[in-house]
Design a protein around this motif. Structure first.
Motif, PDB file in Angstrom:
ATOM      1  N   ILE A 253       0.791  -1.226   0.000  1.00 47.84           N
ATOM      2  CA  ILE A 253       0.000   0.000   0.000  1.00 47.84           C
ATOM      3  C   ILE A 253       0.827   1.281   0.000  1.00 47.84           C
ATOM      4  CG2 ILE A 253      -1.884  -1.149   1.195  1.00 47.84           C
ATOM      5  CD1 ILE A 253      -0.996   0.193   3.761  1.00 47.84           C
ATOM      6  N   PHE A 254       2.130   1.216   0.255  1.00 45.03           N
ATOM      7  CA  PHE A 254       2.889   2.452   0.421  1.00 45.03           C
ATOM      8  C   PHE A 254       3.496   2.969  -0.881  1.00 45.03           C
ATOM      9  CE2 PHE A 254       2.864   1.024   4.857  1.00 45.03           C
ATOM     10  CZ  PHE A 254       2.465   2.203   5.473  1.00 45.03           C
ATOM     11  N   THR A 255       3.579   2.141  -1.906  1.00 45.06           N
ATOM     12  CA  THR A 255       4.121   2.620  -3.184  1.00 45.06           C
ATOM     13  C   THR A 255       3.280   3.734  -3.797  1.00 45.06           C
ATOM     14  OG1 THR A 255       5.152   0.473  -3.606  1.00 45.06           O
ATOM     15  CG2 THR A 255       4.835   1.925  -5.494  1.00 45.06           C
ATOM     16  N   PRO A 256       1.933   3.627  -3.811  1.00 44.27           N
ATOM     17  CA  PRO A 256       1.143   4.750  -4.356  1.00 44.27           C
ATOM     18  C   PRO A 256       1.311   6.051  -3.587  1.00 44.27           C
ATOM     19  CG  PRO A 256      -0.195   2.763  -4.242  1.00 44.27           C
ATOM     20  CD  PRO A 256       1.071   2.470  -3.506  1.00 44.27           C
ATOM     21  N   SER A 302       5.898  -4.532  -6.609  1.00 44.60           N
ATOM     22  CA  SER A 302       7.223  -4.666  -6.027  1.00 44.60           C
ATOM     23  C   SER A 302       7.979  -3.349  -6.138  1.00 44.60           C
ATOM     24  CB  SER A 302       7.998  -5.780  -6.737  1.00 44.60           C
ATOM     25  OG  SER A 302       9.335  -5.827  -6.292  1.00 44.60           O
ATOM     26  N   PHE A 303       8.959  -3.174  -5.244  1.00 43.80           N
ATOM     27  CA  PHE A 303       9.814  -1.992  -5.298  1.00 43.80           C
ATOM     28  C   PHE A 303      10.692  -1.996  -6.541  1.00 43.80           C
ATOM     29  CE2 PHE A 303       9.381  -2.371  -0.515  1.00 43.80           C
ATOM     30  CZ  PHE A 303       8.437  -1.349  -0.436  1.00 43.80           C
ATOM     31  N   VAL A 304      10.762  -3.129  -7.258  1.00 43.69           N
ATOM     32  CA  VAL A 304      11.547  -3.179  -8.492  1.00 43.69           C
ATOM     33  C   VAL A 304      11.000  -2.183  -9.509  1.00 43.69           C
ATOM     34  CG1 VAL A 304      12.210  -4.652 -10.423  1.00 43.69           C
ATOM     35  CG2 VAL A 304      12.225  -5.565  -8.101  1.00 43.69           C
ATOM     36  N   TYR A 305       9.668  -2.013  -9.532  1.00 41.52           N
ATOM     37  CA  TYR A 305       9.046  -1.121 -10.514  1.00 41.52           C
ATOM     38  C   TYR A 305       8.981   0.323 -10.039  1.00 41.52           C
ATOM     39  CZ  TYR A 305       7.536  -5.178 -13.224  1.00 41.52           C
ATOM     40  OH  TYR A 305       7.517  -6.316 -13.982  1.00 41.52           O
ATOM     41  N   ALA A 551      -2.209  -5.346 -14.698  1.00 36.43           N
ATOM     42  CA  ALA A 551      -1.895  -4.134 -13.947  1.00 36.43           C
ATOM     43  C   ALA A 551      -1.758  -2.934 -14.875  1.00 36.43           C
ATOM     44  CB  ALA A 551      -0.610  -4.339 -13.138  1.00 36.43           C
ATOM     45  N   GLY A 552      -1.155  -3.156 -16.048  1.00 38.35           N
ATOM     46  CA  GLY A 552      -1.029  -2.069 -17.005  1.00 38.35           C
ATOM     47  C   GLY A 552      -2.364  -1.624 -17.563  1.00 38.35           C
ATOM     48  N   LEU A 553      -3.263  -2.548 -17.806  1.00 39.09           N
ATOM     49  CA  LEU A 553      -4.581  -2.195 -18.329  1.00 39.09           C
ATOM     50  C   LEU A 553      -5.435  -1.491 -17.283  1.00 39.09           C
ATOM     51  CD1 LEU A 553      -5.418  -5.436 -20.372  1.00 39.09           C
ATOM     52  CD2 LEU A 553      -4.737  -3.199 -21.275  1.00 39.09           C
ATOM     53  N   LEU A 554      -5.335  -1.946 -16.035  1.00 40.78           N
ATOM     54  CA  LEU A 554      -6.127  -1.333 -14.970  1.00 40.78           C
ATOM     55  C   LEU A 554      -5.545   0.000 -14.513  1.00 40.78           C
ATOM     56  CD1 LEU A 554      -6.944  -4.497 -12.827  1.00 40.78           C
ATOM     57  CD2 LEU A 554      -8.583  -3.109 -14.106  1.00 40.78           C
ATOM     58  N   GLY A 555      -4.250   0.194 -14.679  1.00 36.92           N
ATOM     59  CA  GLY A 555      -3.638   1.462 -14.312  1.00 36.92           C
ATOM     60  C   GLY A 555      -3.257   1.551 -12.849  1.00 36.92           C
ATOM     61  N   SER A 556      -2.471   0.563 -12.360  1.00 37.27           N
ATOM     62  CA  SER A 556      -2.016   0.605 -10.974  1.00 37.27           C
ATOM     63  C   SER A 556      -0.715   1.391 -10.818  1.00 37.27           C
ATOM     64  CB  SER A 556      -1.804  -0.820 -10.449  1.00 37.27           C
ATOM     65  OG  SER A 556      -0.769  -1.469 -11.163  1.00 37.27           O
ATOM     66  N   GLY A 557      -0.099   1.769 -11.945  1.00 34.15           N
ATOM     67  CA  GLY A 557       1.146   2.531 -11.886  1.00 34.15           C
ATOM     68  C   GLY A 557       2.371   1.686 -11.644  1.00 34.15           C
ATOM     69  N   SER A 558       2.208   0.381 -11.540  1.00 35.36           N
ATOM     70  CA  SER A 558       3.334  -0.514 -11.269  1.00 35.36           C
ATOM     71  C   SER A 558       2.990  -1.894 -11.809  1.00 35.36           C
ATOM     72  CB  SER A 558       3.618  -0.584  -9.769  1.00 35.36           C
ATOM     73  OG  SER A 558       4.609  -1.533  -9.481  1.00 35.36           O
TER      74      SER A 558
END
Length: 761
Positions: A253-256, A302-305, A551-558
């Protein structure tokens, strides 16, 4: 029987042992050679006659009869993956008889595997004693599984206590009491043959306890926990599922909270991205549990992205963008993630990953994963330091829970160790709320509701940063978010595809695959399973690519990948059940449809989020370096490769990061290292290629991976020294129905993918 000659010889040796003198007992006997269809009880009876003590750890075994003595001693010491084995196969290992004890010596590293884990489970719960070492039995007491009765779905199963004959009863009592408070050491972390043997799990991979797990404690164990004797503990299965995700809360939850404000998004946008990320994590985890490696691994952002996202966010064309900045950058990220995920899926489904597995070893994985966490040192405390009265207590509290209180158990659960992150966040969040309500961040004539760009008074302008990062009431996500909102594809618009960002994400998908490979292997050992086959690993990487496409289609940013912290979660929760992870994923999907949940999480103060990320990134570094335990850590070759990889992985990007924008006031200081893609030293004449190369060489994890990969595969070193990953073979799993069931796809899906041999076990 046809292959029972070994068993008959052992029987004669066992009868002669009682009539002959001790000095006449033969030093070696012929080993037991099982058939694929033999009766499992035959192994137990053979073990009783010979006195053999199993040292089973879930690893594959092989013969050492063809290895010379020097190589065999070196293998005992350094071959941490496979033990003292020979890849050429051969006869089963020979067992030495102790002439004084009249039974087999406990030779570290040589193991006899049971034919079926299900049969072993039936023996454990069916009243038959389990063969094991004293360390295993004491470890079982520590995990709270040996002494007591367990009722699964209403069916009582007795678990007899197996006490070693030479062990005094007082030691057993002390071992049980150490479950309650063990402040200094974990007894399950015992050295077995040169590497830390995976501790036992409370809930296995295919265990299905139903809706609840009823545990009846006997009188002695109940008194140790300070409760009444013969007390029944009702543990719902969803508790085990939720604890997986709560222990991974920092990664989920903290990446966004970092990328959305950097993209110019509002509090409502942050809540929406968090809900989308929860949905992607839940769906990806369920898909991976059924169609991927089938290991109990949580998928997520992941923090990789994170590093490539910050590189794209801070590119020159988006710095001065004011209108719809968030949507433009999000669509750019979506297009890059989609292209990178397609490449990753092709890499897995084509079977190319099975070939790359030969070149990816712990010496490559360890510095790469460590560089992922170390890359954000310039962001961590500089952000958290904006409100030290919140960030320092947060860091101290999570360290106290994780390290100093890790041995305290409540009803057999080490709550402070498992829930260190959510517990500390809740406590410090409440503390920050009282500071805000008490007026600690009230400044005369200044309002936290006014944007920083609209503040005219100089006195308020210098306090705007503090109010934004420390106050708990600056976010309006709760008032703006709806109660029910379902994330949907292309919710931010049509993705934007550029060659420069797509090439960056393709390389990053390789880094994510390397990270996942190390997690697959470590998680299988933690769950006491055989390592997966190269086909299973390829299948898992392919499905990660498919989930990143979602994830790319939904738009999670990662993108979506296997979280590195899974290994730590399985180790501390002792739960490796697929069903528990799936139930937790269902709850995650439900929370993603509740908009207010994302709004609450989006209201976390930025200083609090940055301080907890300092711990999460440090944990990522520790988990990455812990992968070196599978190699010879004292080898000069290995430590040189790791040291050079990490040093160049930070020194080379530092050279590119010194080329900063002409006006550094356009970006915060903690984002300057991620702006080198537009201002780097490479000028080839193609802006697209310049951006991609400058961006990639400014990322620490990419440079570290390249250096470690080249050095590990060119510098001479034997397999033991390098710690080469030992993956199971398809024929090994086919001979063991229990292991085959661990990794095989559901029957209908397996029939559909029958043509793809590279994806099967």
């Amino acid at each position: 029987m046809e292959n029972g000659s070994g068993s008959e010889t052992l029987g004669k040796a066992g009868m002669a042992k009682g009539n002959e003198k001790l000095d006449s007992v033969p030093s070696k006997i012929e080993p037991f050679v099982p058939r694929t269809d033999h009766n499992p009880r035959e192994l137990k009876s053979w073990a009783k006659r010979t006195g053999f003590i199993s040292n089973f750890s879930g690893e594959t075994t092989a013969s050492i009869s063809d290895i010379d003595r020097n190589e065999r001693m070196d293998s005992h010491r350094f071959d941490l993956e496979k033990g003292p084995t020979d890849q050429r196969g051969g006869a089963s290992p020979k067992i030495e008889i102790d002439p004084f004890l009249g039974r087999a010596k406990n030779i570290t590293g040589i193991e006899i595997e049971p034919v079926s884990r299900a049969e072993n489970h039936r023996r454990r719960f069916g009243g038959e004693p389990v063969l094991g070492t004293k360390d295993d039995e004491s470890k079982g007491n520590l995990n709270g599984k040996r002494n007591g009765n367990v009722i699964l779905n209403g069916n009582r199963r007795d678990i007899p206590a197996v006490n070693p004959a030479a062990e005094p009863q007082k030691d057993d009592i002390n071992a049980e009491r150490e479950v309650e408070i063990d402040m200094f050491s974990d007894k399950e972390e015992t050295n077995y043959g040169g590497w830390r043997r995976p501790s036992g799990v409370n809930c296995g991979l295919r265990d299905n306890p139903g809706l609840v797990l009823l545990v009846i404690l006997d009188k002695e164990r109940a008194s140790n926990f300070g409760i009444l004797s013969h007390t029944t503990l009702i543990v719902p299965i969803f508790y085990y599922g939720l604890q997986h995700y709560l222990s991974l809360a920092g990664s989920l939850i903290f990446t966004p909270l970092i990328i959305v404000p950097a993209m110019g998004g509002t509090d409502k946008d942050t809540a929406t991205v968090i809900s989308t990320m929860l949905l992607v994590s839940g769906v990806a985890t369920i898909l991976h549990s059924y169609f991927g490696t089938r290991l109990p691994l949580v998928q997520g952002s992941s923090f990789v992205y994170l590093a490539p996202a910050l590189v794209i966010i801070n590119s020159r064309e988006y710095r001065n963008l004011t209108e719809h900045k968030f949507r433009h950058i999000m669509r750019e990220l979506q297009g890059a993630i989609i292209i990178g995920s397609i490449f990753q899926a092709i890499l897995g489904f084509s079977g190319l990953m099975s070939l790359l597995l030969r070149l990816i070893n712990p010496v490559v994985v360890a510095p790469t994963v460590a560089a992922v966490g170390l890359a954000f040192f310039s962001y961590g405390f500089p952000q958290a330091g904006s409100c030290v009265e919140i960030s320092i207590p947060q860091i101290l509290l999570v360290l106290i829970f994780t390290l100093y209180l890790r041995g305290i158990s409540i009803f057999g659960q080490r709550l402070f160790r498992i829930y260190a992150v959510p517990l500390s966040v809740i406590i410090i969040w409440a503390y920050a709320f009282f500071l805000t309500a008490g007026g600690a961040y009230n400044f005369k004539g200044c309002s936290p509701d006014i944007p920083s760009s609209n503040i005219l008074l100089d006195g308020c302008r210098k306090h705007a940063y503090t109010m934004k990062h420390c106050r708990t009431d600056v976010s309006n996500a709760w008032t703006m978010a709806s109660w029910v909102r379902v994330p949907y594809p292309l919710q931010w618009g049509i993705p934007i595809f550029h060659l420069r960002t797509s090439f960056i994400m393709i390389v990053v998908s390789l880094v994510a695959s390397v990270d996942s490979i190390g997690t697959y292997h470590s998680a299988s050992l933690r769950a006491n399973l055989k390592p997966p086959t190269p086909g299973v690993v390829s299948r898992g990487i392919a499905l990660e690519g498919f989930c990143s496409l979602l994830a790319g289609l939904l738009g999670s940013g990662s993108g979506s990948t296997t979280l590195t912290e899974n290994v730590h979660t399985i180790d501390i929760t002792k739960v490796a059940s697929r069903r528990a992870v799936e139930i937790g994923a269902v709850f995650l999907i439900f929370f993603s449809f509740t908009g207010k949940v994302g709004a609450i999480l989006a209201s976390i103060p930025l200083a609090l989020a940055a301080s907890i990320l300092c711990f999460m990134w440090a944990l990522t570094v520790a988990l990455g370096l812990s992968t070196l335990q599978y190699s010879q850590t004292a080898s000069f070759r290995n430590i040189t490769i790791v040291g050079v990889s990490l040093f160049l992985g930070f020194s080379i990007p530092a050279y590119f990061q010194q080329y900063q924008p002409l006006s550094t006031l356009m970006l915060p200081s903690y984002f300057l290292p991620f702006s080198a893609a537009s201002d780097g030293p490479i000028h080839s004449g193609s802006k697209q290629l310049d951006f991609a190369l400058n961006g990639l060489l400014s990322m620490n994890m990419v440079v570290t991976l390249i250096v470690a990969f080249v050095l590990d595969n060119t510098v001479p070193g034997n397999r033991q020294e390098r710690g080469v990953y030992i993956w199971s073979r398809a024929e090994d799993l086919s001979a063991d129905p229990s292991s085959l069931a661990d990794y095989s796809l559901p029957k209908k899906v397996s029939n559909f993918f029958g043509w793809a041999k590279c994806l099967g076990p």
